[in-house]
Design a protein around this motif. Sequence first.
Motif, PDB file in Angstrom:
ATOM      1  N   ASP B  85       0.833  -1.211   0.000  1.00 52.55           N
ATOM      2  CA  ASP B  85       0.000   0.000   0.000  1.00 52.55           C
ATOM      3  C   ASP B  85       0.865   1.257   0.000  1.00 52.55           C
ATOM      4  O   ASP B  85       0.454   2.303  -0.497  1.00 52.55           O
ATOM      5  N   ASN B  86       2.039   1.154   0.592  1.00 51.82           N
ATOM      6  CA  ASN B  86       2.942   2.307   0.593  1.00 51.82           C
ATOM      7  C   ASN B  86       3.679   2.441  -0.728  1.00 51.82           C
ATOM      8  O   ASN B  86       4.152   3.518  -1.085  1.00 51.82           O
ATOM      9  N   GLN B  87       3.801   1.331  -1.426  1.00 51.49           N
ATOM     10  CA  GLN B  87       4.547   1.334  -2.683  1.00 51.49           C
ATOM     11  C   GLN B  87       3.682   1.858  -3.843  1.00 51.49           C
ATOM     12  O   GLN B  87       4.184   2.482  -4.754  1.00 51.49           O
ATOM     13  N   MET B  88       2.391   1.578  -3.758  1.00 48.97           N
ATOM     14  CA  MET B  88       1.496   1.901  -4.869  1.00 48.97           C
ATOM     15  C   MET B  88       0.739   3.177  -4.529  1.00 48.97           C
ATOM     16  O   MET B  88      -0.281   3.123  -3.859  1.00 48.97           O
ATOM     17  N   PHE B  89       1.238   4.294  -4.981  1.00 50.33           N
ATOM     18  CA  PHE B  89       0.618   5.561  -4.582  1.00 50.33           C
ATOM     19  C   PHE B  89      -0.105   6.266  -5.724  1.00 50.33           C
ATOM     20  O   PHE B  89      -0.664   7.330  -5.535  1.00 50.33           O
ATOM     21  N   MET B  90      -0.076   5.683  -6.916  1.00 50.13           N
ATOM     22  CA  MET B  90      -0.775   6.308  -8.035  1.00 50.13           C
ATOM     23  C   MET B  90      -2.153   5.653  -8.186  1.00 50.13           C
ATOM     24  O   MET B  90      -2.388   4.589  -7.626  1.00 50.13           O
ATOM     25  N   PRO B  91      -3.054   6.267  -8.955  1.00 48.48           N
ATOM     26  CA  PRO B  91      -4.403   5.671  -9.047  1.00 48.48           C
ATOM     27  C   PRO B  91      -4.423   4.291  -9.700  1.00 48.48           C
ATOM     28  O   PRO B  91      -5.071   3.386  -9.207  1.00 48.48           O
ATOM     29  N   LEU B 122       5.487 -11.232 -16.077  1.00 43.22           N
ATOM     30  CA  LEU B 122       4.987 -11.700 -14.776  1.00 43.22           C
ATOM     31  C   LEU B 122       3.607 -12.352 -14.900  1.00 43.22           C
ATOM     32  O   LEU B 122       3.064 -12.863 -13.924  1.00 43.22           O
ATOM     33  N   GLY B 123       3.042 -12.271 -16.086  1.00 45.79           N
ATOM     34  CA  GLY B 123       1.712 -12.870 -16.310  1.00 45.79           C
ATOM     35  C   GLY B 123       0.590 -12.113 -15.622  1.00 45.79           C
ATOM     36  O   GLY B 123      -0.404 -12.710 -15.200  1.00 45.79           O
ATOM     37  N   ILE B 124       0.764 -10.808 -15.481  1.00 38.84           N
ATOM     38  CA  ILE B 124      -0.292 -10.031 -14.808  1.00 38.84           C
ATOM     39  C   ILE B 124      -0.746  -8.848 -15.677  1.00 38.84           C
ATOM     40  O   ILE B 124      -1.086  -7.784 -15.153  1.00 38.84           O
ATOM     41  N   SER B 125      -0.757  -9.070 -16.986  1.00 43.25           N
ATOM     42  CA  SER B 125      -1.173  -7.986 -17.891  1.00 43.25           C
ATOM     43  C   SER B 125      -2.590  -7.514 -17.581  1.00 43.25           C
ATOM     44  O   SER B 125      -2.946  -6.362 -17.854  1.00 43.25           O
ATOM     45  N   ARG B 126      -3.399  -8.402 -17.002  1.00 43.02           N
ATOM     46  CA  ARG B 126      -4.785  -8.041 -16.686  1.00 43.02           C
ATOM     47  C   ARG B 126      -4.867  -6.895 -15.670  1.00 43.02           C
ATOM     48  O   ARG B 126      -5.884  -6.225 -15.555  1.00 43.02           O
ATOM     49  N   LEU B 127      -3.787  -6.680 -14.932  1.00 38.04           N
ATOM     50  CA  LEU B 127      -3.812  -5.631 -13.904  1.00 38.04           C
ATOM     51  C   LEU B 127      -3.480  -4.255 -14.455  1.00 38.04           C
ATOM     52  O   LEU B 127      -3.636  -3.252 -13.757  1.00 38.04           O
ATOM     53  N   ARG B 134      -8.593  -1.262  -6.046  1.00 38.03           N
ATOM     54  CA  ARG B 134      -9.595  -2.278  -6.388  1.00 38.03           C
ATOM     55  C   ARG B 134      -8.982  -3.658  -6.612  1.00 38.03           C
ATOM     56  O   ARG B 134      -9.678  -4.574  -7.039  1.00 38.03           O
ATOM     57  N   ILE B 135      -7.667  -3.782  -6.384  1.00 39.14           N
ATOM     58  CA  ILE B 135      -7.056  -5.091  -6.589  1.00 39.14           C
ATOM     59  C   ILE B 135      -6.768  -5.740  -5.233  1.00 39.14           C
ATOM     60  O   ILE B 135      -6.665  -5.055  -4.221  1.00 39.14           O
ATOM     61  N   SER B 136      -6.641  -7.069  -5.259  1.00 39.56           N
ATOM     62  CA  SER B 136      -6.472  -7.795  -3.988  1.00 39.56           C
ATOM     63  C   SER B 136      -5.053  -7.612  -3.452  1.00 39.56           C
ATOM     64  O   SER B 136      -4.164  -7.122  -4.164  1.00 39.56           O
ATOM     65  N   GLY B 137      -4.839  -8.058  -2.215  1.00 40.09           N
ATOM     66  CA  GLY B 137      -3.526  -7.928  -1.591  1.00 40.09           C
ATOM     67  C   GLY B 137      -2.442  -8.645  -2.391  1.00 40.09           C
ATOM     68  O   GLY B 137      -1.350  -8.126  -2.579  1.00 40.09           O
ATOM     69  N   GLY B 138      -2.770  -9.859  -2.861  1.00 30.13           N
ATOM     70  CA  GLY B 138      -1.799 -10.634  -3.635  1.00 30.13           C
ATOM     71  C   GLY B 138      -1.467  -9.952  -4.949  1.00 30.13           C
ATOM     72  O   GLY B 138      -0.296  -9.878  -5.352  1.00 30.13           O
ATOM     73  N   GLU B 139      -2.511  -9.458  -5.607  1.00 31.82           N
ATOM     74  CA  GLU B 139      -2.282  -8.759  -6.880  1.00 31.82           C
ATOM     75  C   GLU B 139      -1.465  -7.495  -6.656  1.00 31.82           C
ATOM     76  O   GLU B 139      -0.599  -7.140  -7.455  1.00 31.82           O
ATOM     77  N   LYS B 140      -1.766  -6.829  -5.533  1.00 37.26           N
ATOM     78  CA  LYS B 140      -1.041  -5.594  -5.237  1.00 37.26           C
ATOM     79  C   LYS B 140       0.448  -5.883  -5.006  1.00 37.26           C
ATOM     80  O   LYS B 140       1.308  -5.130  -5.421  1.00 37.26           O
TER      81      LYS B 140
END
Lengths: 266, 237
Positions: B85-91, B122-127, B134-140
């Motif tokens: 949560d501290n790493q992801m600060f953009m919308p 990483l196989g997470i293009s969907r994110l 709006r994404i889960s803890g694991g996805e985050k």
Amino acid sequence: MDNAERALLDLRAMDELASMDSPYHRLSPLSKLVMTIVYILITTSFHKYDLTGLLFMVIFPLLGYQFAMIPVSTCFSKLRGVLPLVAAVGLLNPLFDRVPVFRIGRITVTSGMVSMITLMLKGVFCLMASFLLMATTQIDDLCRALRRIHCPRVITSLILLTFRYTSVLLDEVSDMTQAYSLRAPGQKGIHISAWGTFLGQLLLRTMDRADALYEAMMLRGFSGEFHYAAGKRSSRYSWAVTLAVCIAAVTARYINIPAFLTSLFI
Amino acid sequence: MLIFENVCFSYPGGSPVLEEVTFAVRNAEKVGLIGANGAGKSTLLKCVPGLLTASGKITVSGIEVCREKLADVRRKVGYVLQDPDNQMFMPKVIDDMIFGPVNYGLSREEAEAQADKVLEDLGISRLRDRYNHRISGGEKRMAAIATVLAMEPDVMLMDEPSSSLDPKNRRALINTIKKLDKTMLIASHDLDMILDTCSRVVLLDGGKVIADGECGDILHDRELLEAHCLELPLSLL
């Protein structure tokens, strides 16, 4: 859901609004900023009795919301806390300025009433325009635009960090309130005896979180400049729209358009 | 390459948190940094990009960490924080991913292309265009790693990367770390993950290096681990 959580969702909803795609969103941030500043300056410069002239100024925000595909009601619902304060400006004018201007049936309309309505409308229009800017421009793009008009870096950094800090603050308030209420069943809100500790802890926790956020930004090269918002360049289309809005606003300021249109028919 | 030489640190008015820490992480080597709570793992990681100023010498890809060279050092170091949560600060995820590369001089288009490649790897293009809240803890967590990888760092530091992940996401994270061909220093209590991903382990206790050696040797040493408030990885019990 507690109030803090609701406020946090509101704040995040602003980010989502700003990330939408619409003709208005596609205007460059700088042109939207200039357009809004000019609009606010001209709107506030209307004479306090020039109610009919001012009415024309509602067209800009109304059209803006249409092109941004955001219902005007969103603005009023998000700003419901501020609007009464804005509307309260000039509330005492009718008491001090009692010169009769005209009559509607049995009611005498005084110049104080006119100036009160004018002031209220000015406030509401300016809020609508500011909200339109915020709802269609991401905070980083806005700060970048402010830097381009030579707003000091310290101010833009302050705006950006305050925005980020607010969400951190609300997040922590929400967590702490939930933790408190779980251990104080049946109690409404936070007891006054716990306010000091609560606020102290809140300050320490949010400072820690804000520090961590700032560190995360610095670790990825942030130095107070908004390079990552630089990709949204100004286009001719953006500036043409801005110019058109500015000309319309200036014209409305010097020519009472509603009165002029009325004179054509009466 | 990441080198620590006689690194010492103490908070103002406090007792030493790090004492004479000396070890090196070779290129493309994955080293686990283990130790009980308060052993100094996170503090040591924070000293690398200069978030904390330690005495002694830390060198990242040949650049000594000092005030004058912080920008160069931070360009080489990717730091995955303990709390995503501290790493992801953009919308949005994509906004966060291009934040670093654009700050370091890439155009928005180049940064987006780089971000897309990382997401695909990483196989997470969907994110890509999802909102962070709006994404889960694991996805985050995966997105946080992606934001760091998008900067193409020479050295990656990870602080408790598997904390608060469910088994499926933890496994995905382990597979991702194994796939990455990067110099890594991973601080964690998750000894099973360390056993799975790292070739070497450094055991810290009280801010001192207690043991430094092959992952298999240290993580199989029940006596050593228990003497320092740890226990054998569950898979070895």
